[in-house]
Design an enzyme around this catalytic site. Structure first.
Site, mmCIF file in Angstrom:
data_model
loop_
_atom_site.group_PDB
_atom_site.id
_atom_site.type_symbol
_atom_site.label_atom_id
_atom_site.label_comp_id
_atom_site.label_asym_id
_atom_site.label_seq_id
_atom_site.Cartn_x
_atom_site.Cartn_y
_atom_site.Cartn_z
ATOM 1 N N GLU A 200 0.238 -8.087 27.135
ATOM 2 C CA GLU A 200 0.574 -9.316 26.539
ATOM 3 C C GLU A 200 1.791 -9.862 27.326
ATOM 4 O O GLU A 200 2.543 -10.312 26.886
ATOM 5 C CB GLU A 200 0.835 -9.100 25.094
ATOM 6 C CG GLU A 200 0.781 -10.426 24.249
ATOM 7 C CD GLU A 200 -0.107 -11.479 24.663
ATOM 8 O OE1 GLU A 200 -1.467 -11.108 24.694
ATOM 9 O OE2 GLU A 200 0.006 -12.546 25.080
HETATM 10 C C1 LIG Z 1 -4.322 -1.376 27.322
HETATM 11 C C2 LIG Z 1 -4.410 -2.766 27.657
HETATM 12 C C3 LIG Z 1 -4.802 -3.849 26.906
HETATM 13 C C4 LIG Z 1 -4.937 -5.104 27.555
HETATM 14 N N1 LIG Z 1 -5.515 -6.382 26.771
HETATM 15 C C5 LIG Z 1 -5.917 -7.210 27.154
HETATM 16 C C6 LIG Z 1 -6.462 -8.182 26.676
HETATM 17 O O1 LIG Z 1 -7.048 -8.005 25.376
HETATM 18 N N2 LIG Z 1 -6.808 -9.506 27.401
HETATM 19 C C7 LIG Z 1 -6.347 -9.766 28.412
HETATM 20 O O2 LIG Z 1 -6.476 -10.790 29.008
HETATM 21 N N3 LIG Z 1 -5.617 -8.887 29.237
HETATM 22 C C8 LIG Z 1 -5.255 -7.668 28.392
HETATM 23 N N4 LIG Z 1 -4.440 -6.743 29.227
HETATM 24 C C9 LIG Z 1 -3.731 -6.965 30.652
HETATM 25 C C10 LIG Z 1 -2.410 -6.995 30.463
HETATM 26 O O3 LIG Z 1 -1.892 -8.321 30.117
HETATM 27 C C11 LIG Z 1 -2.024 -6.928 32.105
HETATM 28 O O4 LIG Z 1 -2.208 -5.656 32.394
HETATM 29 C C12 LIG Z 1 -0.630 -7.428 32.111
HETATM 30 O O5 LIG Z 1 -0.632 -8.775 32.387
HETATM 31 C C13 LIG Z 1 -0.125 -7.076 33.865
HETATM 32 O O6 LIG Z 1 -1.032 -7.223 34.741
HETATM 33 P P1 LIG Z 1 -1.510 -6.145 35.614
HETATM 34 O O7 LIG Z 1 -2.033 -5.031 35.036
HETATM 35 O O8 LIG Z 1 -2.517 -6.838 36.627
HETATM 36 O O9 LIG Z 1 -0.199 -5.692 36.403
HETATM 37 P P2 LIG Z 1 0.378 -6.770 37.542
HETATM 38 O O10 LIG Z 1 0.453 -8.118 37.429
HETATM 39 O O11 LIG Z 1 -0.157 -6.309 38.850
HETATM 40 O O12 LIG Z 1 2.002 -6.309 37.719
HETATM 41 C C14 LIG Z 1 2.220 -4.935 38.132
HETATM 42 C C15 LIG Z 1 3.864 -4.780 37.973
HETATM 43 O O13 LIG Z 1 4.363 -5.825 38.839
HETATM 44 C C16 LIG Z 1 5.309 -6.603 37.895
HETATM 45 N N5 LIG Z 1 5.065 -8.168 38.486
HETATM 46 C C17 LIG Z 1 3.876 -8.965 38.651
HETATM 47 N N6 LIG Z 1 4.261 -10.153 39.042
HETATM 48 C C18 LIG Z 1 5.866 -10.351 39.022
HETATM 49 C C19 LIG Z 1 6.415 -11.559 39.212
HETATM 50 N N7 LIG Z 1 5.879 -12.843 39.520
HETATM 51 N N8 LIG Z 1 7.590 -11.101 39.284
HETATM 52 C C20 LIG Z 1 8.270 -9.997 38.682
HETATM 53 N N9 LIG Z 1 7.598 -8.891 38.638
HETATM 54 C C21 LIG Z 1 6.109 -9.203 38.718
HETATM 55 C C22 LIG Z 1 4.872 -6.506 36.506
HETATM 56 O O14 LIG Z 1 5.965 -6.724 35.616
HETATM 57 C C23 LIG Z 1 4.463 -5.263 36.724
HETATM 58 O O15 LIG Z 1 5.531 -4.384 36.447
HETATM 59 C C24 LIG Z 1 -4.217 -5.426 28.785
HETATM 60 C C25 LIG Z 1 -3.899 -4.412 29.356
HETATM 61 C C26 LIG Z 1 -3.728 -3.072 29.114
HETATM 62 C C27 LIG Z 1 -3.253 -1.898 29.740
#
Ligand SMILES: Cc1cc2nc3c(=O)[nH]c(=O)nc-3n(C[C@H](O)[C@H](O)[C@H](O)COP(=O)(O)OP(=O)(O)OC[C@H]3O[C@@H](n4cnc5c(N)ncnc54)[C@H](O)[C@@H]3O)c2cc1C
Length: 458
Positions: A439
């Site tokens: 989220e």
């Molecule tokens: C168990 C689980 C349930 C989920 N449920 C849903 C769901 O129901 N629906 C849905 O749509 N998504 C869902 N998600 C997805 C979740 O919202 C994403 O995992 C989250 O938004 C982070 O995206 P990412 O995993 O691709 O990480 P990334 O975006 O790759 O981020 C990796 C790291 O880099 C940092 N980062 C990335 N961009 C920036 C920036 N511009 N500035 C500073 N730091 C940055 C992040 O803070 C993080 O620490 C779920 C995830 C999990 C693990």
């Protein structure tokens, strides 16, 4: 809870407003008691079993322990999903602050099973705010009745934090529907056999729109299409590609979903059938309706997990005998409960302050939602809306960070036993560790707070 609701947040004053005229202190107390009873009877007993037996994909379908479905059926029958909704759609018209307190019981009892309900409620509330009357009748009513469950589909394998990079595409069709093609990642509740149907809310891009988030539109894509009589019909082309294996929250399925890959061709045509929700290219602001609600919901889940582990470590500290008081080391004296040791008290009081503070913050935000919707004075509504907007990323993040730390202290209070699966606290910690990630990660909430919300409206 009583103190927060009645002494601090003035729920009594709220109940004098027209929207809540059906309720009084007694009905509020009754619905809190009902929530406690249902959470204790149906949700808590399988919390560990759902963790130990995570959902599996077998022949393209999801298998999981039956208790999850039984609990959700009991929840559906209670009408609590529609606690805050209008009576016109079967809602109870309770204040959000009361509904949030009620739901905390379920989150504390079993965060994995309660997540299906939280997502469905947020999905239905989005449709009530941005859907057409037809969409409300067709999709919200079965969700309220517990027949359909809902999801939110934003993330993709290469677009998590950066929603601007979403690539799922939606092609318009002459009959006004769209056909969707793409892959969504991490979808909580994305597939299962717990309900007759699953209502996905999907962010996608209609060709020809502007780049970035301004080109995103929102679509309702059901797992099964409906027959003209409203019954559940043929499969839509939304296919479970796999399940993710998580550290915690294991009772909630987490799916990779393929849209329009060709496993099914509804009406003989490729693509998953979707209905536009809200304006074309205006999808993200509609989705924010659900995201803002989910952010407070994540904060409340984090607070609830912190709270329950705190109570368990308090109980443990009162009964675990170990050592003697520092000033009285007579080895022939009986050992004392560890709560007598100042360092253990430090760990208990630290947890207590974090979890009570987090619960208060979350309920305060829920109270602001009520104020924004029902304050008699328009200026008070505006003020509540502004404050809520600024506090939402804080209500999501602060409990996620500090109630996970509280869970670490709950393990510490249990000593070596806390590190085993014989006690619940290690699971609460693993469950809570998700909350700073999903989220919108912790860092993204920070960017949202300072980059957008603080500056919004000058
Ligand atoms: C168990 C689980 C349930 C989920 N449920 C849903 C769901 O129901 N629906 C849905 O749509 N998504 C869902 N998600 C997805 C979740 O919202 C994403 O995992 C989250 O938004 C982070 O995206 P990412 O995993 O691709 O990480 P990334 O975006 O790759 O981020 C990796 C790291 O880099 C940092 N980062 C990335 N961009 C920036 C920036 N511009 N500035 C500073 N730091 C940055 C992040 O803070 C993080 O620490 C779920 C995830 C999990 C693990």
């Amino acid at each position: 809870m009583d103190f927060l609701l009645h002494e601090w947040l003035g729920t009594g004053e709220l109940l004098t407003r027209e929207r809540y005229a059906e309720h009084d202190r007694e009905t509020v107390d009754d619905v809190l008691d009902l929530s406690e009873a249902l959470a204790t009877r149906w949700f808590a007993p399988h919390n560990r079993a759902a963790d130990l037996n995570e959902p599996r994909m077998v022949d393209g379908r999801v298998e999981m322990i039956p208790e999850v479905g039984e609990a959700l059926r009991a929840f559906g029958e209670s009408d609590l999903l529609a606690a805050t909704m209008d009576a016109g759609v079967g809602g109870l018209q309770l204040p959000r602050v009361v509904a949030t307190a009620c739901f905390a019981w379920f989150q504390a009892a079993n965060i994995g099973t309660s997540a299906y309900a939280m997502l469905t409620r947020g999905n239905a509330n989005l449709l009530l705010a941005h859907g057409t009357p037809g969409q409300v009748d067709t999709w919200v009513r079965p969700m309220v009745a517990g027949r359909f469950l809902g999801t939110m589909c934003l993330s993709e394998p290469d677009a998590g934090s950066s929603l601007a990079d979403i690539t799922t595409r939606a092609e318009p069709r002459p009959d006004g529907t769209h056909r969707l093609f793409g892959t969504k990642m991490w979808i909580s509740g994305g597939d299962h056999e717990l309900s007759e149907n699953i209502v996905h809310l999907v962010l996608a891009r209609v060709p020809g729109g502007p780049p970035g988030v301004k080109g995103l539109s929102l679509f309702l894509v059901p797992k099964h299409l409906l027959r003209p009589d409203g019954g559940v019909g043929e499969r839509n082309d939304v296919v479970l590609a796999g399940l993710n294996h998580k550290m915690g929250y294991r009772g909630t399925t987490n799916a990779v979903l393929n849209f329009g890959e060709g496993a099914h061709t509804p009406g003989g045509e490729p693509g998953a059938v979707g209905e536009l929700v809200g304006p074309l290219h205006g999808g993200l602001s509609c989705m924010f309706h659900m995201m803002n609600e989910a952010r407070i919901g994540v904060g409340s889940g984090a607070a609830a997990l912190g709270y329950t582990a705190y109570l368990k470590s308090l109980e443990y500290a009162r009964t675990r005998l170990q050592g003697r008081p520092f000033a009285d080391r007579d080895p022939s004296a009986p050992p004392v409960p560890i709560i007598r040791h100042p360092d253990v008290r430090r760990m208990l009081l630290t947890q207590k302050s974090w979890v009570e503070g987090a619960m208060a913050l979350v309920l305060y935000c829920a109270r602001l939602v009520d104020e924004r919707e029902t304050a008699p004075d328009p200026e008070a509504r505006r003020e509540a809306a502004t404050l809520l907007d600024i506090l939402t990323p804080v209500a999501k993040s602060w409990p996620s960070q500090w109630c996970t730390e509280a869970n670490a202290l709950a393990i510490q209070v249990h000593g070596g036993y806390g590190y085993t699966r014989d006690y619940d606290v290690e699971q609460h910690y693993r469950d809570n560790r998700l909350n700073p990630i999903h989220e919108g990660t912790h860092g993204i909430q920070g960017l949202d707070l300072l980059g957008r919300r603080v500056r919004a409206g000058g």
